[in-house]
Enzyme design. Structure first.
Site, mmCIF file in Angstrom:
data_model
loop_
_atom_site.group_PDB
_atom_site.id
_atom_site.type_symbol
_atom_site.label_atom_id
_atom_site.label_comp_id
_atom_site.label_asym_id
_atom_site.label_seq_id
_atom_site.Cartn_x
_atom_site.Cartn_y
_atom_site.Cartn_z
ATOM 1 N N CYS A 1 0.314 3.804 14.195
ATOM 2 C CA CYS A 1 -0.416 3.849 13.297
ATOM 3 C C CYS A 1 -1.581 3.163 12.918
ATOM 4 C CB CYS A 1 0.866 2.655 12.185
ATOM 5 S SG CYS A 1 0.491 1.456 12.250
ATOM 6 N N CYS B 1 -2.558 -0.731 13.269
ATOM 7 C CA CYS B 1 -3.130 -1.046 14.344
ATOM 8 C C CYS B 1 -4.478 -0.648 15.145
ATOM 9 C CB CYS B 1 -1.759 -0.282 15.593
ATOM 10 S SG CYS B 1 -0.027 -0.439 14.848
ATOM 11 N N HIS C 1 1.184 -4.717 4.472
ATOM 12 C CA HIS C 1 -0.226 -5.338 4.743
ATOM 13 C C HIS C 1 0.130 -5.692 3.183
ATOM 14 C CE1 HIS C 1 0.759 -1.165 3.502
ATOM 15 N NE2 HIS C 1 0.020 -0.934 2.446
ATOM 16 N N GLY D 1 7.343 1.535 -2.794
ATOM 17 C CA GLY D 1 5.808 1.704 -3.115
ATOM 18 C C GLY D 1 5.024 2.373 -1.810
HETATM 19 P P1 5GP Z 1 0.318 1.361 0.286
HETATM 20 O O1 5GP Z 1 0.502 2.316 -0.466
HETATM 21 O O2 5GP Z 1 1.127 1.030 2.012
HETATM 22 O O3 5GP Z 1 1.051 0.163 -0.243
HETATM 23 O O4 5GP Z 1 -0.964 1.052 0.695
HETATM 24 C C1 5GP Z 1 -1.838 1.615 1.886
HETATM 25 C C2 5GP Z 1 -3.071 1.468 1.413
HETATM 26 O O5 5GP Z 1 -4.084 1.562 2.623
HETATM 27 C C3 5GP Z 1 -3.098 2.652 0.268
HETATM 28 O O6 5GP Z 1 -3.921 2.308 -0.348
HETATM 29 C C4 5GP Z 1 -4.581 3.836 1.239
HETATM 30 O O7 5GP Z 1 -6.070 3.333 0.268
HETATM 31 C C5 5GP Z 1 -4.739 2.765 2.445
HETATM 32 N N1 5GP Z 1 -5.265 3.334 3.542
HETATM 33 C C6 5GP Z 1 -4.792 4.338 3.557
HETATM 34 N N2 5GP Z 1 -5.592 4.716 5.100
HETATM 35 C C7 5GP Z 1 -6.627 3.990 5.553
HETATM 36 C C8 5GP Z 1 -7.745 3.800 6.268
HETATM 37 O O8 5GP Z 1 -7.752 4.838 7.001
HETATM 38 N N3 5GP Z 1 -8.649 2.776 6.436
HETATM 39 C C9 5GP Z 1 -8.298 1.543 5.093
HETATM 40 N N4 5GP Z 1 -9.599 1.040 5.111
HETATM 41 N N5 5GP Z 1 -7.411 1.925 4.680
HETATM 42 C C10 5GP Z 1 -6.735 2.856 4.236
HETATM 43 ZN ZN ZN Z 2 0.993 -0.502 12.882
#
Ligand code: 5GP
Ligand code: ZN
Length: 155
Positions: free
Chosen positions: A13, A16, A108, A101
């Site tokens: 992912c 990772c 994370h 969400g």
């Molecule tokens: P979730 O919606 O799963 O709580 O948050 C995922 C977060 O990962 C989003 O805020 C998005 O901006 C961030 N994100 C997605 N892809 C990447 C990436 O390739 N690099 C970084 N630094 N953040 C990412």
């Molecule tokens: Zn992972």
């Protein structure tokens, strides 16, 4: 609602690959169990993600130690944010499952400095049930906790 969902298999992912330094990220902090890096979306300046070093999809897959480490690192980052990007408030957010969400299926925690009228919205439709309903809900949870304890001691 999320516009992007990472469907990569576990271990490959996005997070990772960030942890393994296979793809670039602006890393802020790391220790034995966690890695913190700037969220690419930067809802507000100082928006950081704290992820486990090991792949675990969500809260249900982490160990107690990893769960504690996530909060400890989030607090460290929050304190640093208060110095580097002073803000009146700060929100921690940790999403589980698409309905919760979550868009990247590697656990994370978001650390987000907050300002008045910063455009972030969390709709929270209160139901306010009767006290008897709350008591029933609490009993269901106490039973579940007791069953867990039993399983743990039997193991
Ligand atoms: P979730 O919606 O799963 O709580 O948050 C995922 C977060 O990962 C989003 O805020 C998005 O901006 C961030 N994100 C997605 N892809 C990447 C990436 O390739 N690099 C970084 N630094 N953040 C990412
Ligand atoms: Zn992972």
């Amino acid at each position: 609602m999320p516009k992007f969902v990472d469907t990569s298999p576990p271990g490959q992912c996005i997070f990772c690959r960030i942890v393994a330094r296979e793809i670039p990220a602006a890393v802020v902090y790391e220790d034995e169990l966690t890695v913190a890096f700037m969220d690419i979306g930067q809802v507000n300046p100082g928006h950081v993600l704290v992820a486990t070093r090991r792949h675990a999809a969500n809260l249900f897959e982490v160990t107690d130690e990893e769960a504690a480490a996530l909060m400890q690192t989030a607090r460290r980052v929050a304190l640093a944010d208060q110095q580097a990007f002073p803000s009146a408030g700060l929100t921690l957010l940790q999403a589980n499952g698409a309905e919760g969400g979550q868009t990247v299926n590697h656990i994370h925690m978001h650390v987000v400095p907050r300002h008045a009228n910063d455009g972030i919205e969390l709709s929270w439709p209160r139901k306010e049930p009767a006290a008897s309903v709350l008591a029933e809900y609490a009993e269901q949870l106490r039973n579940a906790l007791a069953a867990d304890r039993k399983r743990e001691t039997a193991a």
